[in-house]
Design an enzyme around this catalytic site. Sequence first.
Site, PDB file in Angstrom:
ATOM      1  N   ASP A 107       0.834  -1.211   0.000  1.00  0.00           N
ATOM      2  CA  ASP A 107       0.000   0.000   0.000  1.00  0.00           C
ATOM      3  C   ASP A 107       0.864   1.254   0.000  1.00  0.00           C
ATOM      4  O   ASP A 107       0.608   2.205  -0.752  1.00  0.00           O
ATOM      5  CB  ASP A 107      -0.893   0.016   1.247  1.00  0.00           C
ATOM      6  CG  ASP A 107      -2.235  -0.659   1.026  1.00  0.00           C
ATOM      7  OD1 ASP A 107      -2.726  -0.650  -0.111  1.00  0.00           O
ATOM      8  OD2 ASP A 107      -2.793  -1.190   1.992  1.00  0.00           O
ATOM      9  N   LEU A 108       1.865   1.277   0.856  1.00  0.00           N
ATOM     10  CA  LEU A 108       2.678   2.482   0.997  1.00  0.00           C
ATOM     11  C   LEU A 108       3.470   2.770  -0.274  1.00  0.00           C
ATOM     12  O   LEU A 108       3.565   3.921  -0.719  1.00  0.00           O
ATOM     13  CB  LEU A 108       3.617   2.342   2.194  1.00  0.00           C
ATOM     14  CG  LEU A 108       2.917   2.163   3.546  1.00  0.00           C
ATOM     15  CD1 LEU A 108       3.938   1.953   4.650  1.00  0.00           C
ATOM     16  CD2 LEU A 108       2.027   3.355   3.862  1.00  0.00           C
TER      17      LEU A 108
END
Length: 386
Positions: free
Chosen positions: A167-168
């Site tokens: 996600d990051l």
Amino acid sequence: MSALSGIVVLELSRVLAGPWCGMILADLGADVIKLEPFDGDDTRGLGPPFKDGLSAYFACCNRNKRSVAIDLRSPAARPLLEALVREADVLIENYRTGTAETLGVGFDGLAAINPRLVYCSISGYGRDGPGAMRPGYDYVVQAQAGLMSITGQAEGEPHKVGVAVSDLATGQNAAIAILAALRHRDRTGQGQRIDVSLFDSQLAALANVGSSALFTGEDAGRYGNAHASIVPYQAFHGRDGAFVLAVASEKLWLQTCDALGREDWLRDPRYVNNAARVRHRDALCAEMQAVFENESCAHWLALFESAGVPCAPINSVKQALEDPVALARGMRMEIGGVPMVGSPLHLTLTPVRYERAPPDLGQHSDEIAAHYGMDAAALRAAGAIR
């Protein structure tokens, strides 16, 4: 004046990748308006821990934003939405494929309203291809994109990374792509659509491990706290705990041997260079471990620090947040009583800003409606906003 002052971003995203992208832009000065459904971003309820009703999860990726609680399915919300789109520079969305179009916020429709709009779609597997209709979550992408297969002890089972790195990475990639698209728009006046996915981002983030598999045609293995192609580059145990040592060059290997008084290792043909050390990792690391177990971790950390060899204690999260480096670099900060980890972006002339605490749901609905000359009470009565 911040780097992105004057840039208006509409964030129609939730959970982590999209909000992480939005917060990067907000920290750099963009006016990020978070359009949330009436029940809010999912992460508002993901806890504990909570602080005065605010979840730590939501707080980690939503500072410096304004929140509008809006029902995009309500016809009464359409005038406000279109007014927002006409003024916006960027829109970020991470709906399931096809949902944005159903809600009337697809790229084609909004580009007709504002041809200069940079429209960023974030998804699990991309907006085309065989995974386009699949939901995307960090955990399943870590599994499918190969990260879990190389994480964990060599003889153990695959493990996910302890934070949602897919996600990051996707949020950061989205921010990079948005900045590039804004640069293009500055030159041409044209907006465009960006398609960034968790799967693509995680596959690219395999970096040298992915490259090695392509070079050899062989699958990558797990090495636990060791490195596949650098030795010694792993955790070792002192008398009272563990520490990590990163000997990533021949110069550092010389310094390591000098610090330990083991010039014999420099003459040993098994350890003459990194390629040889990789082939004989078990023998070398066993010899090194036999040395390290005789003294405390603090002893070895001080020795290697003095010798200029990269090393570190294995800190807990709390210890990392209390590290003198974190404090000196401004990586702990607070807005409105909400403690947060700071931005890693340090710019001399246009520093990041910390102006707004993570917003309450719909905190700015009235303010934004008024900006566009609309009656918030009437919109609320019509079910358009909260």
